[in-house]
Design an enzyme around this catalytic site. Structure first.
Site, mmCIF file in Angstrom:
data_model
loop_
_atom_site.group_PDB
_atom_site.id
_atom_site.type_symbol
_atom_site.label_atom_id
_atom_site.label_comp_id
_atom_site.label_asym_id
_atom_site.label_seq_id
_atom_site.Cartn_x
_atom_site.Cartn_y
_atom_site.Cartn_z
ATOM 1 N N ARG A 1 2.856 94.764 65.672
ATOM 2 C CA ARG A 1 2.682 94.178 66.999
ATOM 3 C C ARG A 1 3.375 95.071 68.010
ATOM 4 O O ARG A 1 4.533 95.462 67.810
ATOM 5 C CB ARG A 1 3.276 92.768 67.063
ATOM 6 N N ASP B 1 0.801 90.371 71.921
ATOM 7 C CA ASP B 1 1.007 88.978 72.315
ATOM 8 C C ASP B 1 1.055 88.877 73.836
ATOM 9 O O ASP B 1 1.958 89.426 74.477
ATOM 10 C CB ASP B 1 2.320 88.479 71.710
ATOM 11 N N GLU C 1 0.314 78.786 68.288
ATOM 12 C CA GLU C 1 1.690 78.618 67.835
ATOM 13 C C GLU C 1 2.374 77.422 68.481
ATOM 14 O O GLU C 1 3.354 76.907 67.933
ATOM 15 C CB GLU C 1 2.498 79.885 68.079
ATOM 16 N N ARG D 1 -2.868 80.321 64.599
ATOM 17 C CA ARG D 1 -1.466 80.732 64.713
ATOM 18 C C ARG D 1 -0.482 79.583 64.487
ATOM 19 O O ARG D 1 0.687 79.668 64.894
ATOM 20 C CB ARG D 1 -1.242 81.319 66.108
ATOM 21 N N GLU E 1 2.934 86.869 60.436
ATOM 22 C CA GLU E 1 4.015 87.407 61.255
ATOM 23 C C GLU E 1 5.315 87.345 60.460
ATOM 24 O O GLU E 1 5.633 86.326 59.847
ATOM 25 C CB GLU E 1 4.148 86.577 62.540
ATOM 26 N N TRP F 1 6.060 81.560 80.538
ATOM 27 C CA TRP F 1 6.843 82.605 79.882
ATOM 28 C C TRP F 1 6.259 82.897 78.509
ATOM 29 O O TRP F 1 5.933 81.976 77.774
ATOM 30 C CB TRP F 1 8.297 82.144 79.718
#
Length: 409
Positions: free
Chosen positions: A147, A217, A269, A290, A346, A409
């Site tokens: 990544r 990402d 996620e 994810r 990941e 964020w």
């Protein structure tokens, strides 16, 4: 066999973790991960005050029934606090079942579908030389997929760039949650990001060639149109995926992104239940799931959502930062080893302190993970070590635009 106790531990070996320990009347214990970064004590209280007493006297083998009981009986379903608490119970019960059977959990899920689990690591830099050094370091560690996160000219601090200073003193990509009573403020400029990022991937491809699978990402910071623009701009550099390109709550927005780019998309996620993926999978708007066992209700729903995704040739890409404790991470490895539609995992390596609290049988060899073959999850919880690292309040950062507007964020 009956459950006789359910204990909650909050420990901070470099970062905060919430761990549930379930004990049976035969002395067999199971552990589960209930960590919710920045809101750890909310989950700990949920477990201590509302769940632990409900487990005493239950048959630990009744995993599905216990999951449905905890999900449906509360009436107020879903949400990260509830689902992290349920996840801890579910994973602990799978751990117990594996120990009773004398088998690793993946064997109970159907057995291994592969020899190991391809993993990716996090490389980052404030400029191209430091980014290239970081990529080389990860390749030397054995990672086959990388990544890539980069600083942006004119922006003081950007998610995922390790060289930026942190109040915690840790690498940014290791522990972005700063210790203290208030979250750190960072800045953001989407247009600067969209201009700069394609040039970085061009440089990385020129330096390292076309073979290395590269990921990126976006961390939910773009509108659907901005995400579509970025996905299209990155097509020449053949990304393995573009992750979280737009806020996951706006699932219909992925339709627009999908219409404009062939760059593979990964998301989920921050999702908590299988329902969050329903539209995205059915309409084939993503390529990788994810979800994280810890925030998604545990092993049981993670296996279910991947069975659903398999019908649409969508693969796994489970969330694996270091705020997923080694317990939650092991749970994902067992699911990943068993399912047919595995994609990639990941993998951020935990600190030495964390590894003294959570003793693991997991291995990472030549770019591939394996949970090991010890009965259960293959993770033992060292209570003495855990108690030596008391909780420390920490918050993830937040963004503001140049005019002061709070941004994703």
């Amino acid at each position: 066999m009956k459950i006789v106790s359910a204990e909650v531990f909050v420990t901070s070996p470099t970062r905060n973790f919430v761990t549930l320990k379930v004990t049976t009347d035969e002395g067999i214990t199971g552990i589960g991960d209930a960590t919710l970064n920045g809101r750890e004590l909310a989950v700990a209280a949920y477990l201590k005050e509302h769940v632990a007493q409900l487990l005493v006297g239950r048959d630990p083998h009744m995993i599905e029934d216990t999951w449905q009981f905890l999900y449906r009986s509360s009436y107020w379903r879903r949400g990260p606090v509830t689902m992290a608490a349920i996840a801890a119970v579910d994973v602990a019960l799978w751990d117990i079942k594996g120990k009773v059977a004398g088998l690793p959990v993946y064997q109970l899920l159907g057995g291994a579908s592969r020899r190991g689990l391809r993993a990716y690591g996090h490389a980052s830099g404030t400029d191209l030389p430091s980014l290239f050094d970081s990529i080389r370091e990860h390749l030397e560690l054995g990672y086959k997929s990388i990544r890539v996160q980069t600083a942006i000219p004119g922006i003081k601090a950007v998610y995922g760039v390790a060289a930026q200073s942190q109040a915690s003193g840790e690498r940014y990509d290791y522990e972005p949650a700063g210790r203290g009573a208030y979250p750190q403020e960072e800045d953001w400029d989407t247009r600067a990001y969209l201009r700069h990022l394609p040039t970085v991937f061009e440089a990385v491809r020129n330096e390292f060639g076309p073979e290395i699978p590269l990921l990126h990402d976006g961390h939910h910071r773009m509108t659907p149109m901005q995400a579509a623009k970025l996905g299209k701009a990155l097509e020449p550099y053949d990304l393995f995926w573009l992750e979280d390109c737009t806020p996951a709550e706006n699932q219909e927005g992925l339709r627009l992104v999908r219409q404009h780019t062939t760059t593979p998309l990964a998301i989920g996620e921050i999702f908590n239940t299988v329902w969050d993926f329903q539209l995205l999978i059915r309409e084939q708007l993503i390529d990788y799931v994810r979800a994280a066992s810890t925030h998604f209700g545990g092993i049981s729903p993670l296996k279910k959502v991947m069975d659903y995704a398999a019908q649409y040739q969508i693969k796994s890409g489970f969330h694996g930062p270091t705020d997923i404790s080694p317990v939650g991470f092991a749970a994902q490895l067992h699911v990943g080893l068993a399912i047919h539609n595995y994609g990639i995992q990941e993998y951020m390596q935990h600190s030495e302190k964390t590894n003294t609290v959570f003793e693991q049988s997991m291995t990472f060899t030549d770019g591939y993970l394996h949970p090991g073959d010890k009965p259960g999850l293959g993770v033992e919880f060292n209570e003495e070590a855990a108690n030596s690292f008391p909780y420390q309040q920490a918050y993830l950062p937040y963004n503001r635009l140049i005019d002061g507007t709070v941004h994703d964020w």
